[in-house]
Write a protein that holds these residues in place. Structure first.
Motif, PDB file in Angstrom:
ATOM      1  N   GLU A 173       0.842  -1.192   0.000  1.00 16.07           N
ATOM      2  CA  GLU A 173       0.000   0.000   0.000  1.00 16.07           C
ATOM      3  C   GLU A 173       0.878   1.243   0.000  1.00 16.07           C
ATOM      4  OE1 GLU A 173      -3.967  -1.197   2.398  1.00 16.07           O
ATOM      5  OE2 GLU A 173      -2.138  -1.163   3.607  1.00 16.07           O
ATOM      6  N   MET A 174       0.270   2.358  -0.398  1.00 15.70           N
ATOM      7  CA  MET A 174       1.010   3.624  -0.415  1.00 15.70           C
ATOM      8  C   MET A 174       0.987   4.226   0.990  1.00 15.70           C
ATOM      9  SD  MET A 174       2.139   3.728  -3.460  1.00 15.70           S
ATOM     10  CE  MET A 174       2.223   1.940  -3.384  1.00 15.70           C
ATOM     11  N   LEU A 175       1.854   3.655   1.844  1.00 15.26           N
ATOM     12  CA  LEU A 175       1.903   4.052   3.248  1.00 15.26           C
ATOM     13  C   LEU A 175       2.889   5.185   3.506  1.00 15.26           C
ATOM     14  CD1 LEU A 175       1.924   0.536   4.974  1.00 15.26           C
ATOM     15  CD2 LEU A 175      -0.026   2.084   4.706  1.00 15.26           C
ATOM     16  N   THR A 176       3.973   5.239   2.722  1.00 15.08           N
ATOM     17  CA  THR A 176       5.028   6.220   2.949  1.00 15.08           C
ATOM     18  C   THR A 176       5.481   6.820   1.623  1.00 15.08           C
ATOM     19  OG1 THR A 176       6.865   4.646   2.699  1.00 15.08           O
ATOM     20  CG2 THR A 176       5.854   4.836   4.903  1.00 15.08           C
ATOM     21  N   GLN A 177       6.272   7.872   1.733  1.00 16.00           N
ATOM     22  CA  GLN A 177       6.824   8.513   0.533  1.00 16.00           C
ATOM     23  C   GLN A 177       7.613   7.511  -0.304  1.00 16.00           C
ATOM     24  OE1 GLN A 177       8.672  12.402   0.959  1.00 16.00           O
ATOM     25  NE2 GLN A 177      10.400  11.747  -0.301  1.00 16.00           N
ATOM     26  N   ASP A 178       8.409   6.673   0.361  1.00 14.35           N
ATOM     27  CA  ASP A 178       9.235   5.716  -0.375  1.00 14.35           C
ATOM     28  C   ASP A 178       8.401   4.651  -1.080  1.00 14.35           C
ATOM     29  OD1 ASP A 178      11.801   6.833   0.300  1.00 14.35           O
ATOM     30  OD2 ASP A 178      11.468   6.111   2.326  1.00 14.35           O
ATOM     31  N   SER A 179       7.261   4.295  -0.511  1.00 15.06           N
ATOM     32  CA  SER A 179       6.382   3.320  -1.160  1.00 15.06           C
ATOM     33  C   SER A 179       5.881   3.825  -2.505  1.00 15.06           C
ATOM     34  CB  SER A 179       5.176   3.004  -0.266  1.00 15.06           C
ATOM     35  OG  SER A 179       5.566   2.487   0.979  1.00 15.06           O
ATOM     36  N   CYS A 180       5.823   5.140  -2.649  1.00 15.76           N
ATOM     37  CA  CYS A 180       5.255   5.733  -3.865  1.00 15.76           C
ATOM     38  C   CYS A 180       6.087   5.464  -5.115  1.00 15.76           C
ATOM     39  CB  CYS A 180       5.056   7.231  -3.681  1.00 15.76           C
ATOM     40  SG  CYS A 180       3.812   7.655  -2.442  1.00 15.76           S
ATOM     41  N   LYS A 181       7.320   4.996  -4.939  1.00 17.98           N
ATOM     42  CA  LYS A 181       8.103   4.579  -6.111  1.00 17.98           C
ATOM     43  C   LYS A 181       7.379   3.482  -6.875  1.00 17.98           C
ATOM     44  CE  LYS A 181      12.666   5.455  -4.097  1.00 17.98           C
ATOM     45  NZ  LYS A 181      12.191   5.847  -2.743  1.00 17.98           N
ATOM     46  N   PHE A 182       6.506   2.771  -6.184  1.00 19.94           N
ATOM     47  CA  PHE A 182       5.834   1.625  -6.788  1.00 19.94           C
ATOM     48  C   PHE A 182       4.346   1.888  -7.039  1.00 19.94           C
ATOM     49  CE2 PHE A 182       9.435   0.278  -4.234  1.00 19.94           C
ATOM     50  CZ  PHE A 182      10.196  -0.351  -5.207  1.00 19.94           C
ATOM     51  N   ALA A 243       9.941  -1.366   1.832  1.00 18.92           N
ATOM     52  CA  ALA A 243       8.497  -1.118   1.825  1.00 18.92           C
ATOM     53  C   ALA A 243       7.742  -2.307   2.406  1.00 18.92           C
ATOM     54  CB  ALA A 243       8.021  -0.817   0.407  1.00 18.92           C
ATOM     55  N   CYS A 244       8.186  -3.521   2.084  1.00 13.64           N
ATOM     56  CA  CYS A 244       7.569  -4.719   2.658  1.00 13.64           C
ATOM     57  C   CYS A 244       7.781  -4.766   4.169  1.00 13.64           C
ATOM     58  CB  CYS A 244       8.148  -5.972   2.008  1.00 13.64           C
ATOM     59  SG  CYS A 244       7.663  -6.221   0.286  1.00 13.64           S
ATOM     60  N   GLN A 245       8.967  -4.384   4.597  1.00  5.73           N
ATOM     61  CA  GLN A 245       9.248  -4.333   6.030  1.00  5.73           C
ATOM     62  C   GLN A 245       8.334  -3.327   6.720  1.00  5.73           C
ATOM     63  OE1 GLN A 245      13.253  -3.120   6.978  1.00  5.73           O
ATOM     64  NE2 GLN A 245      13.047  -3.610   9.153  1.00  5.73           N
ATOM     65  N   GLY A 246       8.217  -2.140   6.122  1.00 10.67           N
ATOM     66  CA  GLY A 246       7.338  -1.119   6.680  1.00 10.67           C
ATOM     67  C   GLY A 246       5.892  -1.561   6.710  1.00 10.67           C
ATOM     68  N   GLN A 247       5.448  -2.250   5.654  1.00 12.76           N
ATOM     69  CA  GLN A 247       4.073  -2.734   5.587  1.00 12.76           C
ATOM     70  C   GLN A 247       3.806  -3.739   6.706  1.00 12.76           C
ATOM     71  OE1 GLN A 247       1.865  -2.121   2.519  1.00 12.76           O
ATOM     72  NE2 GLN A 247       0.256  -2.745   3.932  1.00 12.76           N
ATOM     73  N   LEU A 248       4.733  -4.649   6.921  1.00 12.11           N
ATOM     74  CA  LEU A 248       4.580  -5.643   7.979  1.00 12.11           C
ATOM     75  C   LEU A 248       4.540  -4.999   9.360  1.00 12.11           C
ATOM     76  CD1 LEU A 248       7.063  -8.251   6.520  1.00 12.11           C
ATOM     77  CD2 LEU A 248       4.630  -8.688   6.918  1.00 12.11           C
ATOM     78  N   ASP A 270       0.919   9.758  -7.034  1.00 10.25           N
ATOM     79  CA  ASP A 270       1.287   9.926  -8.440  1.00 10.25           C
ATOM     80  C   ASP A 270       2.363  11.000  -8.597  1.00 10.25           C
ATOM     81  OD1 ASP A 270       0.778   9.603 -11.416  1.00 10.25           O
ATOM     82  OD2 ASP A 270       0.280  11.726 -11.160  1.00 10.25           O
ATOM     83  N   TYR A 271       2.199  12.129  -7.924  1.00  6.12           N
ATOM     84  CA  TYR A 271       3.181  13.214  -7.987  1.00  6.12           C
ATOM     85  C   TYR A 271       4.527  12.747  -7.444  1.00  6.12           C
ATOM     86  CZ  TYR A 271       5.616  17.495  -6.589  1.00  6.12           C
ATOM     87  OH  TYR A 271       6.567  18.474  -6.393  1.00  6.12           O
ATOM     88  N   THR A 272       4.525  12.084  -6.310  1.00  2.51           N
ATOM     89  CA  THR A 272       5.759  11.605  -5.700  1.00  2.51           C
ATOM     90  C   THR A 272       6.439  10.584  -6.599  1.00  2.51           C
ATOM     91  OG1 THR A 272       4.812  11.964  -3.503  1.00  2.51           O
ATOM     92  CG2 THR A 272       6.751  10.549  -3.631  1.00  2.51           C
ATOM     93  N   ASN A 273       5.660   9.704  -7.191  1.00  4.56           N
ATOM     94  CA  ASN A 273       6.205   8.710  -8.116  1.00  4.56           C
ATOM     95  C   ASN A 273       6.903   9.380  -9.300  1.00  4.56           C
ATOM     96  OD1 ASN A 273       5.693   7.043 -10.798  1.00  4.56           O
ATOM     97  ND2 ASN A 273       5.810   5.563  -9.131  1.00  4.56           N
ATOM     98  N   ARG A 274       6.254  10.374  -9.877  1.00 10.53           N
ATOM     99  CA  ARG A 274       6.822  11.053 -11.043  1.00 10.53           C
ATOM    100  C   ARG A 274       8.089  11.829 -10.714  1.00 10.53           C
ATOM    101  NH1 ARG A 274       3.925  14.983 -12.420  1.00 10.53           N
ATOM    102  NH2 ARG A 274       2.086  14.790 -11.074  1.00 10.53           N
ATOM    103  N   MET A 275       8.168  12.328  -9.476  1.00 13.29           N
ATOM    104  CA  MET A 275       9.264  13.224  -9.129  1.00 13.29           C
ATOM    105  C   MET A 275      10.486  12.524  -8.517  1.00 13.29           C
ATOM    106  SD  MET A 275       8.287  16.063 -10.283  1.00 13.29           S
ATOM    107  CE  MET A 275       9.555  17.159  -9.633  1.00 13.29           C
ATOM    108  N   GLU A 276      10.404  11.214  -8.230  1.00 12.70           N
ATOM    109  CA  GLU A 276      11.582  10.595  -7.640  1.00 12.70           C
ATOM    110  C   GLU A 276      11.804   9.127  -7.980  1.00 12.70           C
ATOM    111  OE1 GLU A 276      11.473  10.817  -3.356  1.00 12.70           O
ATOM    112  OE2 GLU A 276      10.362   8.939  -3.217  1.00 12.70           O
ATOM    113  N   SER A 277      11.125   8.631  -8.996  1.00 14.69           N
ATOM    114  CA  SER A 277      11.312   7.203  -9.276  1.00 14.69           C
ATOM    115  C   SER A 277      11.677   6.922 -10.734  1.00 14.69           C
ATOM    116  CB  SER A 277      10.046   6.423  -8.913  1.00 14.69           C
ATOM    117  OG  SER A 277       8.991   6.745  -9.789  1.00 14.69           O
ATOM    118  N   ASP A 278      12.134   7.931 -11.463  1.00 10.79           N
ATOM    119  CA  ASP A 278      12.553   7.686 -12.839  1.00 10.79           C
ATOM    120  C   ASP A 278      13.903   6.957 -12.847  1.00 10.79           C
ATOM    121  OD1 ASP A 278      13.799  10.172 -11.910  1.00 10.79           O
ATOM    122  OD2 ASP A 278      14.654  10.234 -13.927  1.00 10.79           O
TER     123      ASP A 278
END
Length: 303
Positions: A173-182, A243-248, A270-278
């Motif tokens: 799930e989109m729980l944190t900023q880092d999760s948003c890469k996915f 992210a899996c660790q954080g989810q658990l 979506d914004y976070t994904n576009r701005m840091e996961s290229d």
């Protein structure tokens, strides 16, 4: 043989804990006129992206050195599970050939010269001839490379948190900023067909990965990530494991729904994904780990 894989196919039943959407609030989104690397770099100097090469032999050596550095990093992170786990990197000249690690060598000992070149039909065509590649690794990676011509590198390992979260057969799930890469960029292979010893099983994993995703959670198995460089795929692997660790941890803290999790909204994810996961940013993210490994090994992995 496992049943047909369908990307993002989820089991019926409730989530392991409850999640809610956040209250609607307006946020200003800046730097959208810049590349992600330019946006993250304050001032006159921009963080370097992926280098370019005119000489394919030099590019090949560079790829193999970075591949070996990833394995050293994996050893430091504790991603070793016996002799399981493999990485593949597509050859820069012959795109029907990829390089992979030899079976039975500890990740913390691997060097650029240890890697094996294999074509998509399974024939060893170059590199280290003293050890075989992993059979299951070939069947998974070859099918991913066949299905995804855009992919240069594929990473797969049996990591603790990735395996633990995979048993739910659910995306993170989109729980944190880092999760948003996915965000809308990962899938689930919601099946398990045992050790991959058939090309059909590798093809089903590649099908589950899908035509554009960066990662796939293999149920009861582990994680798989892809990238345009081995550095990108490696950083995405690290980030997905975290992210899996954080989810658990969040699921455990939620106490079966007694405490509701607040998810990041689709707009912000979506914004976070576009701005840091290229690809360039993920490559740059991994260079901190590359430099760390080079410092501690005195460049041994480049040999």
């Amino acid at each position: 043989m496992a049943p047909s894989a369908i990307s993002d196919l989820l089991p019926s039943g409730p989530l392991t804990s409850k999640s809610v959407a956040p209250e609607k609030q307006h946020h200003a989104h800046g730097m959208q006129d810049k590349s992600p690397l330019a946006a993250i770099s304050h001032g006159d100097v921009m963080l370097a992206g992926v280098p370019t090469f005119d000489d394919m032999a030099k590019k090949r050596q560079w790829q193999l050195e970075h591949m070996a550095a990833v394995f050293r990093h994996w050893a430091r992170e504790g991603y070793v599970e016996g002799i399981s786990g493999h990485i593949s990197v597509r050859d820069p000249e012959d795109h029907d050939v990829f390089w992979t690690n030899p079976l039975g060598v500890h990740f913390g000992l691997l060097k650029a010269s240890d890697m094996i070149a294999v074509n998509l039909e399974g024939k060893v065509v170059g590199g280290n001839r003293t050890r075989p590649p992993n059979a299951a690794g070939f069947l998974i990676h070859s099918e991913c490379h066949k299905a995804r011509p855009d992919v240069v590198a594929v990473c797969h390992a049996h990591t603790v948190y990735g395996k633990a979260w995979s048993v739910f057969g659910r995306p993170i799930e989109m729980l944190t900023q880092d999760s948003c890469k996915f965000y809308k960029a990962h899938s689930v292979y919601n099946s398990f067909g045992g050790v991959v010893f058939a090309s059909e099983e590798g093809a089903q994993i590649a099908q589950a990965l899908g035509p554009t995703n960066k990662a796939c959670i293999l149920r009861n198995h582990g994680l798989l990530t892809v990238g345009k460089t081995v550095d990108e795929a490696a950083f995405l692997f690290l980030s997905l494991e975290h992210a899996c660790q954080g989810q658990l941890l969040a699921e455990a803290a939620a106490q079966g729904g007694k405490i509701e999790k607040v998810l990041i909204s689709d707009e912000e994810a979506d914004y976070t994904n576009r701005m840091e996961s290229d690809s360039e940013t993920c490559y740059a993210e991994f260079q901190a780990y590359y430099d760390w490994e080079e410092y501690h090994s005195k460049g041994d992995f480049k040999n």
